[in-house]
Scaffold this motif. Structure first.
Motif, PDB file in Angstrom:
ATOM      1  N   LEU A 201       8.452  -5.618 -44.819  1.00 16.23           N
ATOM      2  CA  LEU A 201       9.309  -4.571 -44.282  1.00 16.23           C
ATOM      3  C   LEU A 201       9.230  -3.304 -45.126  1.00 16.23           C
ATOM      4  N   GLY A 202       9.139  -3.446 -46.439  1.00 14.92           N
ATOM      5  CA  GLY A 202       8.992  -2.284 -47.311  1.00 14.92           C
ATOM      6  C   GLY A 202       7.658  -1.583 -47.096  1.00 14.92           C
ATOM      7  N   VAL A 203       6.604  -2.361 -46.939  1.00 12.53           N
ATOM      8  CA  VAL A 203       5.282  -1.786 -46.677  1.00 12.53           C
ATOM      9  C   VAL A 203       5.298  -1.076 -45.320  1.00 12.53           C
ATOM     10  N   ALA A 204       5.929  -1.696 -44.328  1.00 13.13           N
ATOM     11  CA  ALA A 204       6.012  -1.084 -42.998  1.00 13.13           C
ATOM     12  C   ALA A 204       6.782   0.232 -43.059  1.00 13.13           C
ATOM     13  N   GLU A 205       7.853   0.287 -43.847  1.00 14.45           N
ATOM     14  CA  GLU A 205       8.606   1.541 -44.011  1.00 14.45           C
ATOM     15  C   GLU A 205       7.701   2.650 -44.523  1.00 14.45           C
ATOM     16  N   ASP A 206       6.910   2.341 -45.540  1.00 10.72           N
ATOM     17  CA  ASP A 206       6.006   3.343 -46.107  1.00 10.72           C
ATOM     18  C   ASP A 206       4.993   3.820 -45.073  1.00 10.72           C
ATOM     19  N   ARG A 207       4.437   2.905 -44.305  1.00 15.96           N
ATOM     20  CA  ARG A 207       3.433   3.276 -43.301  1.00 15.96           C
ATOM     21  C   ARG A 207       4.043   4.114 -42.185  1.00 15.96           C
ATOM     22  N   LEU A 208       5.242   3.740 -41.736  1.00 21.87           N
ATOM     23  CA  LEU A 208       5.909   4.526 -40.699  1.00 21.87           C
ATOM     24  C   LEU A 208       6.235   5.924 -41.204  1.00 21.87           C
ATOM     25  N   ARG A 209       6.661   6.011 -42.445  1.00 20.98           N
ATOM     26  CA  ARG A 209       6.962   7.318 -43.041  1.00 20.98           C
ATOM     27  C   ARG A 209       5.694   8.175 -43.068  1.00 20.98           C
ATOM     28  N   THR A 210       4.578   7.584 -43.445  1.00 20.55           N
ATOM     29  CA  THR A 210       3.300   8.293 -43.518  1.00 20.55           C
ATOM     30  C   THR A 210       2.825   8.737 -42.137  1.00 20.55           C
ATOM     31  N   GLN A 211       3.064   7.930 -41.125  1.00 19.21           N
ATOM     32  CA  GLN A 211       2.554   8.198 -39.777  1.00 19.21           C
ATOM     33  C   GLN A 211       3.549   8.901 -38.864  1.00 19.21           C
ATOM     34  N   ARG A 212       4.739   9.198 -39.350  1.00 24.09           N
ATOM     35  CA  ARG A 212       5.794   9.759 -38.499  1.00 24.09           C
ATOM     36  C   ARG A 212       5.352  11.036 -37.784  1.00 24.09           C
ATOM     37  N   SER A 213       4.710  11.951 -38.480  1.00 24.77           N
ATOM     38  CA  SER A 213       4.275  13.209 -37.847  1.00 24.77           C
ATOM     39  C   SER A 213       3.281  12.952 -36.731  1.00 24.77           C
ATOM     40  N   ALA A 214       2.344  12.054 -36.974  1.00 21.98           N
ATOM     41  CA  ALA A 214       1.353  11.721 -35.939  1.00 21.98           C
ATOM     42  C   ALA A 214       2.030  11.081 -34.736  1.00 21.98           C
ATOM     43  N   MET A 215       3.042  10.252 -34.978  1.00 22.88           N
ATOM     44  CA  MET A 215       3.767   9.619 -33.868  1.00 22.88           C
ATOM     45  C   MET A 215       4.526  10.666 -33.060  1.00 22.88           C
ATOM     46  N   ARG A 216       5.145  11.632 -33.738  1.00 20.58           N
ATOM     47  CA  ARG A 216       5.850  12.707 -33.016  1.00 20.58           C
ATOM     48  C   ARG A 216       4.868  13.516 -32.183  1.00 20.58           C
ATOM     49  N   MET A 217       3.682  13.785 -32.734  1.00 23.53           N
ATOM     50  CA  MET A 217       2.668  14.525 -31.976  1.00 23.53           C
ATOM     51  C   MET A 217       2.263  13.745 -30.725  1.00 23.53           C
ATOM     52  N   ALA A 218       2.119  12.429 -30.852  1.00 23.07           N
ATOM     53  CA  ALA A 218       1.760  11.600 -29.704  1.00 23.07           C
ATOM     54  C   ALA A 218       2.855  11.638 -28.645  1.00 23.07           C
ATOM     55  N   VAL A 219       4.121  11.613 -29.070  1.00 21.93           N
ATOM     56  CA  VAL A 219       5.238  11.725 -28.127  1.00 21.93           C
ATOM     57  C   VAL A 219       5.191  13.078 -27.432  1.00 21.93           C
ATOM     58  N   GLY A 220       4.940  14.134 -28.194  1.00 22.99           N
ATOM     59  CA  GLY A 220       4.859  15.476 -27.625  1.00 22.99           C
ATOM     60  C   GLY A 220       3.746  15.609 -26.602  1.00 22.99           C
ATOM     61  N   GLU A 221       2.600  14.992 -26.867  1.00 17.46           N
ATOM     62  CA  GLU A 221       1.474  15.043 -25.937  1.00 17.46           C
ATOM     63  C   GLU A 221       1.739  14.236 -24.671  1.00 17.46           C
ATOM     64  N   ALA A 222       2.544  13.196 -24.793  1.00 15.13           N
ATOM     65  CA  ALA A 222       2.810  12.311 -23.658  1.00 15.13           C
ATOM     66  C   ALA A 222       3.972  12.784 -22.792  1.00 15.13           C
ATOM     67  N   THR A 223       4.699  13.815 -23.243  1.00 21.06           N
ATOM     68  CA  THR A 223       5.852  14.296 -22.480  1.00 21.06           C
ATOM     69  C   THR A 223       5.695  15.779 -22.174  1.00 21.06           C
ATOM     70  N   THR A 224       6.555  16.263 -21.309  1.00 25.75           N
ATOM     71  CA  THR A 224       6.520  17.686 -20.948  1.00 25.75           C
ATOM     72  C   THR A 224       7.769  18.401 -21.450  1.00 25.75           C
ATOM     73  N   ARG A 225       8.263  17.969 -22.580  1.00 31.88           N
ATOM     74  CA  ARG A 225       9.471  18.567 -23.148  1.00 31.88           C
ATOM     75  C   ARG A 225       9.132  19.811 -23.943  1.00 31.88           C
ATOM     76  N   LYS A 226      10.056  20.738 -23.985  1.00 29.56           N
ATOM     77  CA  LYS A 226       9.876  21.954 -24.768  1.00 29.56           C
ATOM     78  C   LYS A 226       9.893  21.635 -26.270  1.00 29.56           C
ATOM     79  N   ARG A 227      10.754  20.717 -26.652  1.00 34.21           N
ATOM     80  CA  ARG A 227      10.891  20.354 -28.062  1.00 34.21           C
ATOM     81  C   ARG A 227      10.716  18.851 -28.226  1.00 34.21           C
ATOM     82  N   VAL A 228       9.867  18.445 -29.145  1.00 31.42           N
ATOM     83  CA  VAL A 228       9.615  17.026 -29.394  1.00 31.42           C
ATOM     84  C   VAL A 228      10.776  16.458 -30.209  1.00 31.42           C
ATOM     85  N   PRO A 229      11.337  15.323 -29.789  1.00 30.73           N
ATOM     86  CA  PRO A 229      12.478  14.764 -30.514  1.00 30.73           C
ATOM     87  C   PRO A 229      12.088  14.217 -31.888  1.00 30.73           C
ATOM     88  N   GLU A 230      13.059  14.221 -32.787  1.00 26.60           N
ATOM     89  CA  GLU A 230      12.898  13.537 -34.071  1.00 26.60           C
ATOM     90  C   GLU A 230      12.879  12.039 -33.789  1.00 26.60           C
TER      91      GLU A 230
END
Length: 93
Positions: free
Chosen positions: A40-69
């Motif tokens: 779980l600790g290792v997963a936390e670190d990986r999610l923290r590292t990949q958070r920006s990329a995940m937000r970008m993927a959400v932004g690309e998959a939606t038509t929202r003006k602002r990508v959610p946190e």
């Protein structure tokens, strides 16, 4: 990078819900198999590292003006914090 990450690959998204509204999403994760507590600790670190990329993927998959946190929590496991229900602990803000 996310798809090839062996740690993130061992997590499933159980559900996603507004937290407290659509400007921030609560992403509830569950390991795909029984894992050691230190995973779980290792997963936390990986999610923290990949958070920006995940937000970008959400932004690309939606038509929202602002990508959610994104706020990640485990469905089961570690103790809670005051702003999450008793069965969930925030992984990454």
């Amino acid at each position: 990078a996310m798809a090839s990450d062996p740690v993130i690959g061992r997590l499933d998204v159980a559900r996603v819900e507004p937290y407290p509204d659509a400007t921030r999403l609560l992403v509830v994760c569950e390991p795909t198999e029984i894992v050691r507590p230190e995973f779980l600790g290792v997963a936390e670190d990986r999610l923290r590292t990949q958070r920006s990329a995940m937000r970008m993927a959400v932004g690309e998959a939606t038509t929202r003006k602002r990508v959610p946190e994104l706020v990640f929590v485990y469905a089961h496991g570690r103790p809670s914090m005051s702003d999450i229900t008793n069965t969930q602990r925030p992984i990454v803000h």
